[in-house]
Design a protein around this motif. Sequence first.
Motif, PDB file in Angstrom:
ATOM      1  N   ASN A   1       0.939  -1.037  -0.313  1.00 64.39           N
ATOM      2  CA  ASN A   1       0.048   0.269  -0.368  1.00 64.39           C
ATOM      3  C   ASN A   1       0.985   1.485  -0.377  1.00 64.39           C
ATOM      4  O   ASN A   1       1.156   1.648   0.920  1.00 64.39           O
ATOM      5  CB  ASN A   1      -1.059  -0.283   0.734  1.00 64.39           C
ATOM      6  CG  ASN A   1      -1.831  -1.515   1.169  1.00 64.39           C
ATOM      7  OD1 ASN A   1      -2.052  -1.417   0.239  1.00 64.39           O
ATOM      8  ND2 ASN A   1      -2.154  -2.066   3.037  1.00 64.39           N
ATOM      9  N   PRO A   2       1.757   1.046  -0.886  1.00 63.42           N
ATOM     10  CA  PRO A   2       2.619   2.276  -0.741  1.00 63.42           C
ATOM     11  C   PRO A   2       2.024   4.194  -1.228  1.00 63.42           C
ATOM     12  O   PRO A   2       1.855   5.151  -0.543  1.00 63.42           O
ATOM     13  CB  PRO A   2       3.683   2.357  -2.263  1.00 63.42           C
ATOM     14  CG  PRO A   2       2.634   1.175  -2.945  1.00 63.42           C
ATOM     15  CD  PRO A   2       1.825   0.793  -2.472  1.00 63.42           C
ATOM     16  N   SER A   3       0.639   4.181  -1.861  1.00 62.67           N
ATOM     17  CA  SER A   3       0.515   5.338  -2.134  1.00 62.67           C
ATOM     18  C   SER A   3      -0.217   5.618  -0.610  1.00 62.67           C
ATOM     19  O   SER A   3      -0.578   7.167  -0.694  1.00 62.67           O
ATOM     20  CB  SER A   3      -1.323   5.062  -3.031  1.00 62.67           C
ATOM     21  OG  SER A   3      -2.392   4.050  -2.348  1.00 62.67           O
ATOM     22  N   LEU A   4      -0.848   4.828   0.550  1.00 66.15           N
ATOM     23  CA  LEU A   4      -1.773   5.237   1.821  1.00 66.15           C
ATOM     24  C   LEU A   4      -0.822   5.378   2.090  1.00 66.15           C
ATOM     25  O   LEU A   4      -0.971   6.621   3.028  1.00 66.15           O
ATOM     26  CB  LEU A   4      -2.154   3.994   2.136  1.00 66.15           C
ATOM     27  CG  LEU A   4      -3.537   4.025   3.930  1.00 66.15           C
ATOM     28  CD1 LEU A   4      -3.821   4.854   3.533  1.00 66.15           C
ATOM     29  CD2 LEU A   4      -3.017   3.034   4.169  1.00 66.15           C
ATOM     30  N   LEU A   5       0.661   4.896   2.002  1.00 61.49           N
ATOM     31  CA  LEU A   5       1.729   5.522   3.294  1.00 61.49           C
ATOM     32  C   LEU A   5       2.309   6.512   2.982  1.00 61.49           C
ATOM     33  O   LEU A   5       2.451   7.638   3.543  1.00 61.49           O
ATOM     34  CB  LEU A   5       2.994   4.432   2.873  1.00 61.49           C
ATOM     35  CG  LEU A   5       4.421   5.310   3.781  1.00 61.49           C
ATOM     36  CD1 LEU A   5       4.164   5.309   5.612  1.00 61.49           C
ATOM     37  CD2 LEU A   5       5.549   4.509   3.497  1.00 61.49           C
ATOM     38  N   CYS A   6       1.699   6.886   1.279  1.00 60.30           N
ATOM     39  CA  CYS A   6       3.035   7.978   0.711  1.00 60.30           C
ATOM     40  C   CYS A   6       1.535   9.632   1.234  1.00 60.30           C
ATOM     41  O   CYS A   6       2.413  10.546   2.043  1.00 60.30           O
ATOM     42  CB  CYS A   6       2.843   8.586  -1.377  1.00 60.30           C
ATOM     43  SG  CYS A   6       3.879   7.564  -1.363  1.00 60.30           S
ATOM     44  N   VAL A   7       0.226   9.269   1.525  1.00 63.93           N
ATOM     45  CA  VAL A   7      -0.824  10.351   1.498  1.00 63.93           C
ATOM     46  C   VAL A   7      -0.732  10.696   3.247  1.00 63.93           C
ATOM     47  O   VAL A   7      -0.641  11.925   3.689  1.00 63.93           O
ATOM     48  CB  VAL A   7      -2.334   9.593   0.972  1.00 63.93           C
ATOM     49  CG1 VAL A   7      -3.371  10.516   2.045  1.00 63.93           C
ATOM     50  CG2 VAL A   7      -2.120   9.153  -0.435  1.00 63.93           C
ATOM     51  N   MET A   8      -0.421   9.265   4.028  1.00 64.32           N
ATOM     52  CA  MET A   8      -0.569   9.553   5.602  1.00 64.32           C
ATOM     53  C   MET A   8       1.123  10.463   5.967  1.00 64.32           C
ATOM     54  O   MET A   8       0.997  11.355   6.639  1.00 64.32           O
ATOM     55  CB  MET A   8       0.076   8.162   6.357  1.00 64.32           C
ATOM     56  CG  MET A   8      -1.433   7.551   5.830  1.00 64.32           C
ATOM     57  SD  MET A   8      -1.540   5.550   7.089  1.00 64.32           S
ATOM     58  CE  MET A   8      -1.782   6.559   8.537  1.00 64.32           C
ATOM     59  N   VAL A   9       2.332  10.125   4.789  1.00 61.49           N
ATOM     60  CA  VAL A   9       3.369  11.023   5.537  1.00 61.49           C
ATOM     61  C   VAL A   9       2.741  12.105   5.248  1.00 61.49           C
ATOM     62  O   VAL A   9       3.283  13.625   5.900  1.00 61.49           O
ATOM     63  CB  VAL A   9       4.842  10.074   4.714  1.00 61.49           C
ATOM     64  CG1 VAL A   9       5.954  11.452   4.898  1.00 61.49           C
ATOM     65  CG2 VAL A   9       4.857   9.180   5.393  1.00 61.49           C
ATOM     66  N   GLY A  10       2.296  12.569   3.994  1.00 59.71           N
ATOM     67  CA  GLY A  10       1.975  13.561   3.349  1.00 59.71           C
ATOM     68  C   GLY A  10       0.828  15.061   4.402  1.00 59.71           C
ATOM     69  O   GLY A  10       1.643  15.402   4.810  1.00 59.71           O
ATOM     70  N   ASN A  11       0.014  14.299   5.118  1.00 63.14           N
ATOM     71  CA  ASN A  11      -1.053  14.470   6.166  1.00 63.14           C
ATOM     72  C   ASN A  11      -0.098  14.964   6.884  1.00 63.14           C
ATOM     73  O   ASN A  11      -0.445  15.720   7.645  1.00 63.14           O
ATOM     74  CB  ASN A  11      -2.031  13.573   6.603  1.00 63.14           C
ATOM     75  CG  ASN A  11      -2.736  13.653   4.683  1.00 63.14           C
ATOM     76  OD1 ASN A  11      -2.652  15.160   4.578  1.00 63.14           O
ATOM     77  ND2 ASN A  11      -3.139  13.085   4.223  1.00 63.14           N
ATOM     78  N   GLY A  12       0.482  13.580   8.038  1.00 68.76           N
ATOM     79  CA  GLY A  12       1.718  14.172   8.930  1.00 68.76           C
ATOM     80  C   GLY A  12       2.622  14.767   8.917  1.00 68.76           C
ATOM     81  O   GLY A  12       2.472  15.974   9.542  1.00 68.76           O
ATOM     82  N   VAL A  13       2.831  16.050   7.581  1.00 68.30           N
ATOM     83  CA  VAL A  13       3.467  16.864   7.130  1.00 68.30           C
ATOM     84  C   VAL A  13       2.967  17.900   7.606  1.00 68.30           C
ATOM     85  O   VAL A  13       3.464  18.705   7.957  1.00 68.30           O
ATOM     86  CB  VAL A  13       4.461  16.901   6.025  1.00 68.30           C
ATOM     87  CG1 VAL A  13       5.252  17.751   5.815  1.00 68.30           C
ATOM     88  CG2 VAL A  13       5.957  15.914   6.046  1.00 68.30           C
ATOM     89  N   GLN A  14       1.641  18.101   7.062  1.00 64.09           N
ATOM     90  CA  GLN A  14       1.321  19.107   7.406  1.00 64.09           C
ATOM     91  C   GLN A  14       0.418  19.457   8.462  1.00 64.09           C
ATOM     92  O   GLN A  14       0.478  20.480   8.966  1.00 64.09           O
ATOM     93  CB  GLN A  14      -0.482  18.763   6.514  1.00 64.09           C
ATOM     94  CG  GLN A  14      -1.545  20.142   6.277  1.00 64.09           C
ATOM     95  CD  GLN A  14      -2.067  19.493   4.594  1.00 64.09           C
ATOM     96  OE1 GLN A  14      -2.739  18.335   4.695  1.00 64.09           O
ATOM     97  NE2 GLN A  14      -3.389  20.592   4.502  1.00 64.09           N
ATOM     98  N   ILE A  15       0.103  18.456   9.067  1.00 60.97           N
ATOM     99  CA  ILE A  15      -0.873  18.246  10.781  1.00 60.97           C
ATOM    100  C   ILE A  15       0.711  18.402  11.146  1.00 60.97           C
ATOM    101  O   ILE A  15       0.565  19.786  12.273  1.00 60.97           O
ATOM    102  CB  ILE A  15      -1.369  16.921  11.115  1.00 60.97           C
ATOM    103  CG1 ILE A  15      -2.324  17.322  10.004  1.00 60.97           C
ATOM    104  CG2 ILE A  15      -1.458  17.482  12.738  1.00 60.97           C
ATOM    105  CD1 ILE A  15      -2.959  15.081  10.548  1.00 60.97           C
TER     106      ILE A  15
END
Length: 614
Positions: free
Chosen positions: A354-368
């Motif tokens: 699930n690489p796309s999910l990991l990318c989305v979660m890391v991106g949102n983590g940077v945002q938060i």
Amino acid sequence: MELFDKFKIWVLFICLISQLGHGFYLPGSYPHKYGITDVFSVKVNSLTSIETEIPFSYYSLPFCKPQDGVKDSAENLGELLMGDRIENSPYRFKMYTNESQIFLCKTSPLSADEFKILKKRIDDMYQVNLILDNLPAIRFTKKDGYLMRWTGYPVGVKVQDLYYVFNHLKLTVLVHKYEETNVARVMGTGDAAEMIPTVGNTGSEVPGYMVVGFEVVPCSFKHNAESLKKLGKMYDRYPSAIECDPGAVDMSIKEGEPIAFTYDVTFVESDIKWPSRWDAYLKMEGAKVHWFSILNSLMVITFLAGIVLVIFLRTVRRDLTRYEEIDKEAQAQMNEELSGWKLVVGDVFRSPTNPSLLCVMVGNGVQILGMAVVTILFAALGFMSPASRGTLLTGMLFVYMFLGIAAGYVAVRLWRTIGCGDKKGWASVSWKAACFFPVGGYFGAKAPHIEFPVRTNQIPREIPPQKYPSWLLVLGAGTLPFGTLFIELFFIMSSIWMGRVYYVFGFLFVVLILLVVVCAEVSLVLTYMHICVEDWKWWWKSFFASGSVAIYIFLYSVNYLVFDLKSLSGPVSATLYLGYSLFMVIAIMLATGTVGFLSSFWFVHYLFSSVKLD
């Protein structure tokens, strides 16, 4: 010029540290100068309760309404999301004019529905919140020899089987002279004026005053029916004396009977200056506890830093030095005898599930995480003072939306890095990560991907059986980040759910920095331990090693509900509380998990870029 810039940074840092306990107070509004006898009014906010956590409009109860009708005050987005609903009220004052026994109104006889809802609000311990010149009304009570401060006052109280309403308010307005002038100050008493000489510099200007405090003492008083008949309109003076005893109750409510409301107002000149008028609300209690929280975090960091230092200096550096000193022939022979993390060189950068999910979660983590750092920093410097209601939440939302660009950039660049430069699917990842802010994803697609230092084998290496479940170690790792913030977490939860003002953002900013360091160290150590036992599936584990702190925060939230919010009544209130808590821990998981993943990614990339293995 460069020296001057460094000097400015150091001045800013020293100022921040020096104000840890209090934070700067950059006022959210300018002082309002009132002349003697100038008319100004009290505003009312939503009725609130720590039992239900559900706000209601002030005029949802049978209270007196202003003569010119109820009007909403301008509200920002933060106020609306916090449930604030500020409206005008009939409480009207004249600057520096004491007035007593002022009649507001007599309500219509209570209907069955009004009687029922009034009893319900009293049972749920709802508070009335008055606001004067942007200051909430504060109430002082004594308990076991301690003076306790409260904002607002209760709607009423239940004694045995009877319900009593607080229908008379004794209000005190603290004022500070705007300009010292040698003129007499007029102290009105309602019927006459008393001239009091002042000492000061000579001047011709009319003195003005600023509101620096607002106190309330609620009383339950049963008005005489015959006296009420003599009153014709609002603001008439009640003909007989009103004894305001906060320790006694007299006005019981009954279906079919009206309620009369009155108030007194007294002006007191105070030494409190306008910039310090919020001190009564922001007095920091438990400063030693906050310092203990920071020292506790530093101990955890020191312990983990020692482990990281051992890994780098004694293990990694030793192995890398050995590889650099041997020749190619000896290196080829050593490659056949490799063990530990060296064995996963061909699989360590294999694409995770699930690489796309990991990318989305890391991106949102940077945002938060970016939102938290920027918001808390500005709050610690005093730019988001409580004088401007809703500013903190509005600022958080604005920064969060702006950092959607960063979320898209990080998510898409990580996606391209995992795909070894392949741009396919970047638009989908950008849309999922940044939603309505896909600009960052565009730049992430244009930016060069991070090159892996070693090639990935076509056939995945079999992971040897482990003595213990790796996910158990990952979940247990969250206890260390939790240990750095659980003390500060109590004050934050009390601010959100108990209505207490939280303003020690200097402490919070330091705790946030320490949390980031601990998350990075924990994830780095766990990642190294996994690759040492030939477990090359480190991507998700590095994320959840630090992100698992959210599990313990949610458990703490449940504990807080059971033991600190025991008075919370009804399934709706509990569901509301748990729902908000769940949203909070998901955001924390994304932020802390991102810190852990990025630090582990850097560590693995650095480690294998230094190894000369084919």
